[in-house]
Scaffold this motif. Structure first.
Motif, mmCIF file in Angstrom:
data_model
loop_
_atom_site.group_PDB
_atom_site.id
_atom_site.type_symbol
_atom_site.label_atom_id
_atom_site.label_comp_id
_atom_site.label_asym_id
_atom_site.label_seq_id
_atom_site.Cartn_x
_atom_site.Cartn_y
_atom_site.Cartn_z
ATOM 1 N N TRP A 1 0.679 -1.176 0.048
ATOM 2 C CA TRP A 1 -0.048 -0.038 -0.068
ATOM 3 C C TRP A 1 0.869 1.303 0.032
ATOM 4 C CZ3 TRP A 1 -5.589 -0.045 0.161
ATOM 5 C CH2 TRP A 1 -6.079 -1.167 0.040
ATOM 6 N N PHE A 2 0.397 2.204 -0.853
ATOM 7 C CA PHE A 2 0.937 3.798 -0.548
ATOM 8 C C PHE A 2 0.028 4.882 -0.749
ATOM 9 C CE2 PHE A 2 0.888 1.454 -4.582
ATOM 10 C CZ PHE A 2 0.547 2.412 -5.615
ATOM 11 N N PRO A 3 0.487 5.985 -0.541
ATOM 12 C CA PRO A 3 -0.613 7.011 -0.513
ATOM 13 C C PRO A 3 -0.542 7.394 -2.036
ATOM 14 C CG PRO A 3 1.557 7.965 0.596
ATOM 15 C CD PRO A 3 1.609 6.247 0.412
ATOM 16 N N VAL A 4 -1.982 7.943 -2.265
ATOM 17 C CA VAL A 4 -2.150 8.285 -3.709
ATOM 18 C C VAL A 4 -1.178 9.648 -4.015
ATOM 19 C CG1 VAL A 4 -4.344 9.671 -3.291
ATOM 20 C CG2 VAL A 4 -3.909 8.633 -5.624
ATOM 21 N N GLN A 5 -1.072 10.295 -2.894
ATOM 22 C CA GLN A 5 -0.266 11.827 -3.085
ATOM 23 C C GLN A 5 1.000 11.582 -3.634
ATOM 24 O OE1 GLN A 5 -1.917 10.683 -0.363
ATOM 25 N NE2 GLN A 5 -2.997 12.409 0.744
ATOM 26 N N GLN A 6 1.395 10.367 -3.571
ATOM 27 C CA GLN A 6 2.859 10.209 -4.142
ATOM 28 C C GLN A 6 2.898 9.793 -5.432
ATOM 29 O OE1 GLN A 6 3.624 11.127 -0.888
ATOM 30 N NE2 GLN A 6 5.503 10.619 -1.678
ATOM 31 N N VAL A 7 1.933 9.677 -6.369
ATOM 32 C CA VAL A 7 1.766 9.143 -7.719
ATOM 33 C C VAL A 7 0.895 10.039 -8.625
ATOM 34 C CG1 VAL A 7 2.589 6.813 -6.802
ATOM 35 C CG2 VAL A 7 0.046 7.548 -6.941
ATOM 36 N N GLU A 8 0.766 9.620 -10.086
ATOM 37 C CA GLU A 8 -0.340 10.128 -10.590
ATOM 38 C C GLU A 8 -0.631 9.113 -11.597
ATOM 39 O OE1 GLU A 8 0.638 13.221 -13.434
ATOM 40 O OE2 GLU A 8 2.126 12.141 -14.443
ATOM 41 N N PHE A 9 -2.036 8.834 -12.030
ATOM 42 C CA PHE A 9 -2.501 7.754 -12.810
ATOM 43 C C PHE A 9 -1.918 8.070 -14.270
ATOM 44 C CE2 PHE A 9 -5.113 7.242 -9.142
ATOM 45 C CZ PHE A 9 -5.269 6.078 -9.109
ATOM 46 N N ILE A 10 -1.671 6.932 -14.776
ATOM 47 C CA ILE A 10 -1.280 6.920 -16.309
ATOM 48 C C ILE A 10 -2.647 6.538 -17.083
ATOM 49 C CG2 ILE A 10 -0.162 5.488 -18.081
ATOM 50 C CD1 ILE A 10 2.088 4.753 -15.849
ATOM 51 N N SER A 11 -3.165 7.640 -18.049
ATOM 52 C CA SER A 11 -4.217 7.533 -18.500
ATOM 53 C C SER A 11 -4.302 6.930 -19.952
ATOM 54 C CB SER A 11 -4.682 9.057 -18.767
ATOM 55 O OG SER A 11 -4.634 9.713 -17.561
ATOM 56 N N ASN A 12 -3.168 7.031 -20.571
ATOM 57 C CA ASN A 12 -3.095 6.282 -22.020
ATOM 58 C C ASN A 12 -3.049 5.038 -21.915
ATOM 59 O OD1 ASN A 12 -2.209 5.465 -24.531
ATOM 60 N ND2 ASN A 12 -1.340 7.539 -24.881
ATOM 61 N N PRO A 13 -4.105 4.023 -22.477
ATOM 62 C CA PRO A 13 -4.071 2.537 -22.439
ATOM 63 C C PRO A 13 -2.819 2.177 -23.403
ATOM 64 C CG PRO A 13 -5.852 3.527 -23.735
ATOM 65 C CD PRO A 13 -5.345 4.748 -23.104
ATOM 66 N N GLU A 14 -2.383 2.822 -24.469
ATOM 67 C CA GLU A 14 -1.379 2.260 -24.969
ATOM 68 C C GLU A 14 -0.126 2.286 -24.313
ATOM 69 O OE1 GLU A 14 -0.926 4.382 -28.498
ATOM 70 O OE2 GLU A 14 -2.836 3.903 -29.352
ATOM 71 N N VAL A 15 0.123 3.326 -23.410
ATOM 72 C CA VAL A 15 1.251 3.267 -22.557
ATOM 73 C C VAL A 15 1.171 2.319 -21.473
ATOM 74 C CG1 VAL A 15 2.516 4.932 -20.812
ATOM 75 C CG2 VAL A 15 1.652 5.804 -22.878
ATOM 76 N N ARG A 16 -0.078 2.027 -20.889
ATOM 77 C CA ARG A 16 -0.103 1.018 -19.999
ATOM 78 C C ARG A 16 0.303 -0.265 -20.382
ATOM 79 N NH1 ARG A 16 -5.355 3.778 -18.621
ATOM 80 N NH2 ARG A 16 -6.274 1.870 -19.430
ATOM 81 N N ALA A 17 -0.142 -0.671 -21.727
ATOM 82 C CA ALA A 17 -0.153 -1.829 -22.501
ATOM 83 C C ALA A 17 1.328 -2.034 -22.729
ATOM 84 C CB ALA A 17 -0.784 -1.879 -23.738
#
Length: 519
Positions: free
Chosen positions: A482-498
């Protein structure tokens, strides 16, 4: 040691940044590179909630440092390379491979420059030495001199290899040949870090002479306003970073090539070293934790020995146990009492808190007979975030059931997750819909079920709470927590996630093939 005099590093003196600054700048560049890809065709969906973009450091000093680090640190910017026609015949992927290999060399030069300051300016300081006993000096600096010697030889061989053929130089074979030396010095150095940290903190609070001399040494311009502590933690940071640099090289090699095989061997050697370092540190911490708890815990039920070489604490905390009773008039009455849980890898203890941080165990059960599950029961008042705990075989050899309340939703989810049986390893190629995040700021765990994060880490999210906590699996090594969400940002692009999943799967597959060949 005889190899030291055979050549003088050309990179060590040209590097304008110490490794602490160099590493920070290049990790920020990795984050920005991922952000650029992510923003090309952003397509936020339910699997990746859109988050406000968090800005990295944007001050003038950062831009200045970025330009300083970039100057001369790209393989393509070397005059011999830039003025040749070789670049015209290379694919973009081949160029990226050469850049990844060159960064390993340049970063090692910056690292060695910081080690020179750590050893020559701090460890060899006669003023600082005069404030310390022999034991304290040994615990504080451990085998730092040996670490520097190994880095010196390593960089010398890297540069020699590079100068032998600037266009097709290799680095993985050099890493592999130095792996035994890395193990010889890094394993004892990192294992000693627990004593090193305690010694350092103790000296700061109890030795005024040490504190005064240290402040004077740290104020010297050669340190660039960096503390001794930042120099002492460099070795473990470096081998961790070296493994990631090798991983970047491995991702860019041709599948099935000899270069891929060499990169896989080097990456695997560093991975095993880091695992052994972590295991040594964990073993010491876990043993001390058990000894401390054994002095604080008493049993009112069947006693069993707490200290065991194979046991460690997974999670602990005080919860509120809710109980229903029938009062006169057949009205159900709800009562609450504090209960402390100590969850180990093989058993669970339920205790009544006592004064002086002591605990009286009233029930316990083997982990195999423990189960936790979410509870959607709605009660009046403040009784939210409920979960049930089931013991199939408790201290009396019977079944028991408890209803617990936690203060936050994340605490409830973390307990339910910790009480669950170990999950099967995820197939990364079946996780395209899972959210991913990238770490913007390093995070040091405060509890045993949390995940340590470094800048630019990419984590696949498996669970999210409403009060700002995420559970996830780091793609580079499969560690989860587990970790706090304040330390990160979501990766929105599905191609980058893939792409991230495919790269992680390729590294994992290459390692498994190597292990099969060795057995």
């Amino acid at each position: 040691m005889g190899g030291f005099s055979r050549r003088c590093s050309k990179l060590i003196n040209s590097s304008q940044l110490l490794y602490q600054e160099y590493s920070d700048v290049f990790l920020n560049k990795e984050i920005q590179s991922q952000q650029r890809l992510d923003s090309l065709t952003e397509a936020p969906g339910p699997a990746s909630p859109q988050q406000p973009r968090k800005a990295l450091v944007s001050s003038e000093s950062y831009l200045k440092r970025l330009s300083m680090a970039s100057s001369g640190s790209l393989w393509q910017e070397i005059p011999v390379v830039r003025n040749s026609t070789v670049l015209l015949s290379m694919t973009h992927e081949d160029q990226k491979l050469q850049e990844a290999k060159f960064e390993l060399i340049v970063s090692e030069a910056s690292y060695l420059r910081s080690l020179h300051i750590a050893v020559d300016h701090f460890q060899h300081s006669e003023q600082l030495r005069a404030t310390l006993s022999n034991q304290h000096h040994q615990w504080l600096f451990s085998r730092l001199q040996d670490v520097r010697d190994v880095s010196t030889m390593f960089l010398s061989d890297l540069e020699e290899n590079f100068e032998g053929n600037i266009f097709t130089f290799q680095v993985c074979d050099v890493v592999l040949s130095h792996a035994p030396n890395f193990r010889r010095v890094y394993l004892p150095y990192v294992t000693n870090q627990t004593y090193q940290e305690r010694t350092f903190q103790s000296l700061l609070t109890s030795n005024s002479s040490f504190r005064e001399v240290l402040e004077k040494l740290e104020s010297d311009p050669i340190c660039q306003r960096l503390s001794l502590k930042s120099f002492l933690i460099l070795p473990f940071q470096r081998i961790t970073r070296l493994k990631l640099l090798l991983q970047n090289i491995l991702k860019r090699t041709q599948p099935g090539s000899s270069e891929e095989a060499e990169a896989t061997k080097a990456h695997h050697a560093l991975e095993e070293l880091i695992r052994d370092c972590n295991n040594n540190v964990q073993r010491m911490r876990r043993t001390e934790e058990l000894i401390y708890l054994s002095q604080k815990i008493e049993f009112e039920c069947r006693i069993f020995p707490l200290i065991s070489q194979s046991r460690w604490l997974v999670k602990s905390g005080e919860l509120t146990a809710l109980e229903f009773s029938v009062s006169p008039g057949l009205r159900r009455k709800l009562s609450a009492r504090p209960v402390h849980l100590h969850l180990f890898n093989d058993c669970l203890l339920l205790s009544r808190p006592r004064e002086g941080s002591r605990f009286l165990v009233f029930d316990h059960a083997p982990f195999s007979s423990v189960r936790g599950e979410k509870c959607e029961m709605k009660l009046h008042g403040p009784h939210k975030n409920l979960f049930r705990l089931f013991l199939r075989d408790n201290a009396q050899g019977s079944q028991a059931e408890f209803l617990f309340r936690t203060e936050t939703q994340s605490e409830k989810l973390r307990w339910v997750s910790a009480l669950a049986m170990p999950r099967e390893e995820l197939d990364l190629l079946e996780c395209y819909e899972s959210p991913q995040v990238q770490c913007l700021r390093a995070y040091k765990p405060r509890e045993n079920d949390e995940l340590a994060l470094e800048k630019a880490d990419v984590v696949m999210v498996t669970q999210q709470s409403s009060d700002g906590w995420l559970e996830g699996v780091r793609l580079s090594d499969g560690e989860q927590g587990w970790f706090p969400v304040q330390q990160v940002e979501f990766i929105s692009n599905p191609e980058v996630r893939a792409r991230n999943l495919k790269e992680a799967h390729r590294v994992k597959t290459a390692k498994l093939q190597l292990v099969e060949q060795q057995t």
